[in-house]
Motif scaffolding. Structure first.
Motif, mmCIF file in Angstrom:
data_model
loop_
_atom_site.group_PDB
_atom_site.id
_atom_site.type_symbol
_atom_site.label_atom_id
_atom_site.label_comp_id
_atom_site.label_asym_id
_atom_site.label_seq_id
_atom_site.Cartn_x
_atom_site.Cartn_y
_atom_site.Cartn_z
ATOM 1 N N UNK A 84 -10.632 -10.496 -1.746
ATOM 2 C CA UNK A 84 -10.394 -9.676 -0.563
ATOM 3 C C UNK A 84 -9.269 -8.663 -0.761
ATOM 4 N N UNK A 85 -8.604 -8.699 -1.905
ATOM 5 C CA UNK A 85 -7.589 -7.696 -2.235
ATOM 6 C C UNK A 85 -8.205 -6.477 -2.921
ATOM 7 N N UNK A 86 -9.522 -6.497 -3.115
ATOM 8 C CA UNK A 86 -10.219 -5.392 -3.776
ATOM 9 C C UNK A 86 -10.498 -4.257 -2.798
ATOM 10 N N UNK A 87 -10.546 -3.043 -3.336
ATOM 11 C CA UNK A 87 -11.028 -1.897 -2.576
ATOM 12 C C UNK A 87 -12.524 -2.076 -2.327
ATOM 13 N N UNK A 88 -12.938 -2.085 -1.062
ATOM 14 C CA UNK A 88 -14.348 -2.293 -0.723
ATOM 15 C C UNK A 88 -15.230 -1.204 -1.337
ATOM 16 N N UNK A 89 -14.820 0.042 -1.191
ATOM 17 C CA UNK A 89 -15.676 1.149 -1.634
ATOM 18 C C UNK A 89 -15.780 1.216 -3.152
ATOM 19 N N UNK A 90 -14.686 0.956 -3.857
ATOM 20 C CA UNK A 90 -14.746 0.970 -5.316
ATOM 21 C C UNK A 90 -15.538 -0.231 -5.824
ATOM 22 N N UNK A 91 -15.395 -1.378 -5.164
ATOM 23 C CA UNK A 91 -16.175 -2.558 -5.541
ATOM 24 C C UNK A 91 -17.660 -2.328 -5.322
ATOM 25 N N UNK A 92 -18.011 -1.572 -4.276
ATOM 26 C CA UNK A 92 -19.422 -1.276 -4.003
ATOM 27 C C UNK A 92 -20.050 -0.474 -5.138
ATOM 28 N N UNK A 93 -19.288 0.460 -5.703
ATOM 29 C CA UNK A 93 -19.790 1.220 -6.857
ATOM 30 C C UNK A 93 -19.943 0.287 -8.054
ATOM 31 N N UNK A 94 -18.958 -0.576 -8.285
ATOM 32 C CA UNK A 94 -19.010 -1.547 -9.385
ATOM 33 C C UNK A 94 -20.252 -2.438 -9.261
ATOM 34 N N UNK A 95 -20.577 -2.857 -8.039
ATOM 35 C CA UNK A 95 -21.699 -3.766 -7.812
ATOM 36 C C UNK A 95 -23.051 -3.061 -7.819
ATOM 37 N N UNK A 96 -23.039 -1.755 -7.866
ATOM 38 C CA UNK A 96 -24.299 -1.018 -7.821
ATOM 39 C C UNK A 96 -24.868 -0.898 -6.425
ATOM 40 N N UNK A 97 -24.052 -1.214 -5.406
ATOM 41 C CA UNK A 97 -24.512 -1.134 -4.016
ATOM 42 C C UNK A 97 -24.324 0.254 -3.437
ATOM 43 N N UNK A 98 -23.642 1.131 -4.177
ATOM 44 C CA UNK A 98 -23.283 2.431 -3.641
ATOM 45 C C UNK A 98 -23.108 3.418 -4.797
#
Length: 348
Positions: A84-98
């Motif tokens: 939960x300390x991760x940037x949501x938007x940057x994590x979304x790119x990492x996960x391929x969700x965005x």
């Protein structure tokens, strides 16, 4: 209240958590009758707008957000499941969700992991990390409805409700300028316009058909009426805060927004004010001060005038069928209004 997202009566707001300021102080100020204090560095901070630095929030189970484009430099911990300390938007790119250009994404809260392993995916390098109390992962609407990981048996309940215009005594002048309508004016405890910028931020994470518009009216006979539309949204400033309104009409006031005459429909039309002519009329500036109709989504002008003059004024330049006061053309022959409240509701 200080940022005018709610008034003294309270109500729901969406809060986004971000890393706290560590080297700079928080500066206090006095706005909208609320005084904030200055303070030193803190571990966390929050805002009412989604940013690249917004982190996962363990207080909500399922959240749909609109990520900015090209978030760079923000930290991500983990893979598939993120601290939960991760940037949501940057994590979304990492996960391929965005994609890197941003957009809508849905994430859900899950239990924190004992450890997180960093990997490089989709051009983003995540980091390894120790345990955290909560974590998040990404999903989509279909999975949320049918998959137990979203913690709902049947539906996703995520609702934004907001009054964005209220008039009842004529104490606030709605013959305002572009900057006023963009940022908002008046008092949330009295008469006000909430602000086009806030309306865009609040409705942007949703499709137009996920939001509803409701217009409530009171006339000089103290009788009340309403009009409701099953689709509503407000575009960005680059589109002049273009209005999306349509779908099914219901109500007792008549339809003055979309279908009475096509050239008066507010759908797909930019917002106009006394100093910004964005209407489609070839003959006149519909929001010109001389007409006293206030700011609105004027097409070839409009049959909906909730921001018009509070009282008919001397020298009204318009013919009798278009009175110089706030009115709703399809309601009681454009009777003068002494109360209006406009609100929207958005549901996933």
């Amino acid at each position: 209240m200080q940022d005018q997202w709610i008034d003294g009566g309270g109500g729901p707001v969406v809060v986004y958590r971000s890393p706290g300021k560590r080297s700079n102080r928080y500066s206090g100020g006095n706005r909208n009758a609320v005084k904030s204090e200055s303070c030193s560095a803190d571990g966390d901070s929050y805002s009412f707008e989604m940013t690249c630095s917004t982190q996962g929030d363990s207080s909500t189970l399922v959240t749909q957000v609109d990520c900015p484009a090209y978030c760079r430099g923000e930290v991500v911990y983990g893979s598939e499941i993120y601290s939960d300390k991760s940037s949501v938007c940057r994590a979304a790119v990492h996960a391929g969700a965005l994609p890197d250009k941003g957009g809508l994404v849905i994430f859900y809260t899950t239990l924190g992991q004992r450890s997180y392993t960093g990997t490089k995916r989709n051009g983003v390098q995540s980091k390894s990390s120790s345990a955290s109390k909560s974590a998040f992962a990404f999903t989509n609407i279909d999975e949320c409805v049918h998959n137990a990981v979203c913690f709902y048996q049947d539906t996703v309940e995520s609702t934004v409700k907001k009054v964005f215009q209220r008039r009842f005594d004529g104490s606030v002048d709605f013959q305002a300028y572009w900057s006023d309508y963009r940022n908002g004016f008046g008092s949330l405890n009295g008469e006000f316009w909430w602000g086009l910028k806030k309306m865009h931020i609040a409705t942007k994470p949703f499709q137009c058909n996920q939001c509803r518009l409701r217009v409530e009216l009171k006339d000089i006979d103290t009788e009340t009426s309403y009009a409701e539309y099953s689709e509503f949204g407000v575009g960005p400033e680059s589109t002049e805060y273009q209005c999306c309104v349509g779908g099914q009409y219901t109500g007792t006031a008549g339809d003055s927004m979309i279908s009475t005459l096509a050239h008066h429909s507010a759908n797909g039309v930019g917002f106009s004010t006394r100093d910004r002519d964005n209407d489609n009329s070839p003959h006149q500036h519909c929001a010109d001060f001389s007409r006293r109709e206030g700011g609105w989504w004027f097409n070839d002008c409009s049959f909906a005038i909730p921001n018009g003059a509070w009282k008919t004024y001397p020298g009204c330049p318009k013919p009798p069928q278009y009175p110089c006061h706030a009115h709703w053309f399809t309601y009681k022959n454009s009777i003068r209004l002494i109360g209006t409240e406009l609100k929207f509701r958005c549901d996933i």
